[in-house]
Design an enzyme around this catalytic site. Structure first.
Site, short mmCIF file in Angstrom:
data_model
loop_
_atom_site.label_atom_id
_atom_site.label_comp_id
_atom_site.label_asym_id
_atom_site.label_seq_id
_atom_site.Cartn_x
_atom_site.Cartn_y
_atom_site.Cartn_z
N ARG A 169 0.84 -1.20 0.00
CA ARG A 169 0.00 0.00 0.00
C ARG A 169 0.88 1.25 0.00
NH1 ARG A 169 -4.89 1.54 4.20
NH2 ARG A 169 -3.23 1.43 5.77
N ASP A 450 -4.34 3.96 14.16
CA ASP A 450 -3.47 4.47 13.11
C ASP A 450 -3.99 5.83 12.67
OD1 ASP A 450 -5.68 3.99 11.51
OD2 ASP A 450 -4.72 2.47 10.25
#
Length: 543
Positions: A169, A450
């Site tokens: 990613r 996150d």
């Protein structure tokens, strides 16, 4: 006449330190490829980011999104399909995610899962060391050379089983990599992360039976997917690879992208490996894009579950759209981590994970995400029971009919509480403090937080201040209230933290983001200059 290698590398600079290992991934040839990507695509990238701001201006006036009339022919056409699942991506029932530090890479590849999303984005703070060493770690892992020793402990790849398929990613289109400049401008973080991983590993991955696979984050329109598809085609042509070898799974984690799912798959169709429910970023996007609209005020984060109307509609539409087009519909993250010192609390947490994964499997998802290897058996058991086949693409969900109003239905039961505000401030401060120290994911209250969850936290407090809501306890939420509570939480966290912590700096930045006034598009963009380490420029021709 094609330019010479030296001409390509003219005005290409590396502003971060390199060593013998990292020069292996940032070679002259790799730098030349990055320069090509920047010079070919950066103008379009910037225009698309400007388009986001123009759409925001319309939303701020009260305009609401709808399915696009100009692309109705794509949605109505039943004849086109995405690409069939690629080698290593047919069965994706459990995917583990995490940053690209060497320990995480080894542990993730040793986990009993089907794929590993190696993350240069939300769970990774983009210091130069993290980004360039992350590329080296993946380069070595792909070649079974990632074993290492830390103190007395050895970390080695297991030899007794096939390792999970790697999916990389890269960062979103909005972020830059200031340690690598082309013609005096920083390269896109997306192109830097994608470019190095692809250029160094694409042929090796194919040789080993998989391919260069990617998760594509934060997109807000099908035009942004078109840009990725153009990048894929140019990149494959450049290294002599057949078009369609690359595969990209798009995270539908913005409210505007939810209205363009068909179009996004269509733009990537020869490279598409489906869509994913990026739940926390999706909630963040709803708050961010409609932050001026009092009709979109949400209750405490804990009340915004996957079963509330707008989230349920999003999930059902995503599964129906993907399966109609023959591609995977991936589920969301289980952010819980084991609670080792409290068996009763741990069992309750694991029960909630089971319930979430059961919901996903029954809905028709083809797989799910976990943040910790200990959750793999739970997710695997659920999907093995309810998905005996490698995927559920055959589950068409023809019963689903989702309208624009369904996607925008903010009928979410719940309250705004002082505890909810404190938790949001605590999570935001805790995450930002860790990020400023170069750590991109951090356990807080037994959840792996996150960038996405931190964004939800600060955006909710901003929204509540902006619209002057009242808490369940009867207090009006305004600037003074939010800043006073922020100060309390920051002092508590700082007093319990070791020397050298960065809570004071985190609180300084956070104070500017929770009062209903200034609002940064992304916390990561706001904080990025604090973790850059730009040094003396090294001309890429000297690599």
């Amino acid at each position: 006449m094609a330019p010479s290698p030296d001409e390509v590398l003219q005005d290409v600079k590396v502003l971060g330190p390199l060593n013998d290992g990292t020069k292996k991934v940032l070679s002259k040839d790799a730098a030349g490829f990055l320069a090509l990507l920047h010079r070919t695509f950066d103008k379009t990238r910037k225009a698309l980011l400007q388009r986001r701001m123009m759409r925001q201006a319309e939303l701020d006036k009260g305009h609401l999104p709808d399915f696009l009339p100009e692309t109705k022919h794509i949605r109505d056409d039943d004849t086109w399909r995405g690409a069939p699942p690629a080698p290593g991506l047919v069965d994706r029932r459990v995917e583990i995610t995490g940053p690209t530090d060497r320990k995480m890479v080894v542990n993730a590849l040793n986990s009993d899962v089907w794929t590993y999303m190696t993350d240069f984005e939300d769970s990774n703070a983009p210091t130069w060391d993290n980004m360039i060493n992350g590329q080296l770690n993946l380069y070595d892992a792909i070649r079974d050379q990632v074993d290492f020793k830390q103190g007395e402990k050895e970390y080695k790849l297991r030899k007794d089983r096939k390792h999970p398929t790697l999916i990389c990613r890269p960062r979103g289109w909005h972020l830059e990599e200031k340690h690598f400049t082309v013609d005096g401008e920083p390269i896109s973080g997306s192109l830097f992360d994608f470019g190095l991983y692809f250029f160094n590993n694409a042929h090796e991955l194919v040789k080993r039976g998989t391919g260069p696979y990617f998760y594509l984050p934060k997109m807000e329109s099908y035009l942004e997917a078109r840009l990725w598809n153009d990048v894929f085609n140019v990149s494959q042509d450049y290294i002599g690879m057949q078009r369609g070898t690359i595969r990209g799974t798009v995270l539908i984690e913005t409210i505007l992208a939810a209205f363009e799912m068909d179009e996004i798959i269509y733009e990537l169709r020869d490279h598409s490996s489906g869509l994913n429910c990026g739940r926390w970023d999706y909630i963040f996007s709803v708050i961010k894009r409609f932050r001026q609209n009092s009709q979109f005020v949400l209750p405490d984060r804990s009340a915004v579950t996957m079963t509330v109307p707008f989230m349920d509609a999003y999930v059902r539409l995503l599964i129906q759209t993907c399966h109609r087009r023959g591609v995977h519909a991936m589920g969301g993250m289980a952010a819980l981590i084991p609670i080792k010192h409290d068996p009763k609390a741990n069992e309750a947490a694991m029960d909630s994970v089971r319930a979430d994964k059961l919901r996903e499997a029954r809905a028709g998802h083809d797989g799910t995400w976990i943040a910790h290897p200990a959750l793999a058996p739970i997710a695997t058991d659920i999907f093995n029971k309810y998905m005996p086949t490698p995927n559920q693409i055959h589950v068409r969900r023809e019963d689903v009919h989702v309208t624009a109003n369904d996607l925008l239905n903010m009928n979410v039961p719940g309250k705004i509480t002082e505890d909810g505000i404190r938790k949001n401030l605590n999570i935001g401060l805790g995450y930002m403090e860790a990020w400023l120290r170069g750590i991109g994911c951090v356990p807080i209250n037994f959840l792996m937080e996150d960038a996405a969850t931190a964004e939800v936290s600060r955006s909710q407090v901003w929204q509540w201040c902006k619209h002057g809501v009242a808490t369940a306890e009867g207090k009006k939420v305004d600037k003074d209230y939010a800043l006073a509570m922020l100060n309390e939480e920051a002092k508590k966290l700082e007093s319990n933290a070791p020397a050298g912590n960065r809570y004071a700096l985190a609180a300084k930045y956070y104070a500017g983001q929770v009062t209903g006034e200034d609002y940064a598009e992304f916390l990561t963009s706001l904080l990025y200059n604090e973790i850059t380490s730009v040094g003396n420029p090294l001309g890429a021709s000297k690599l």
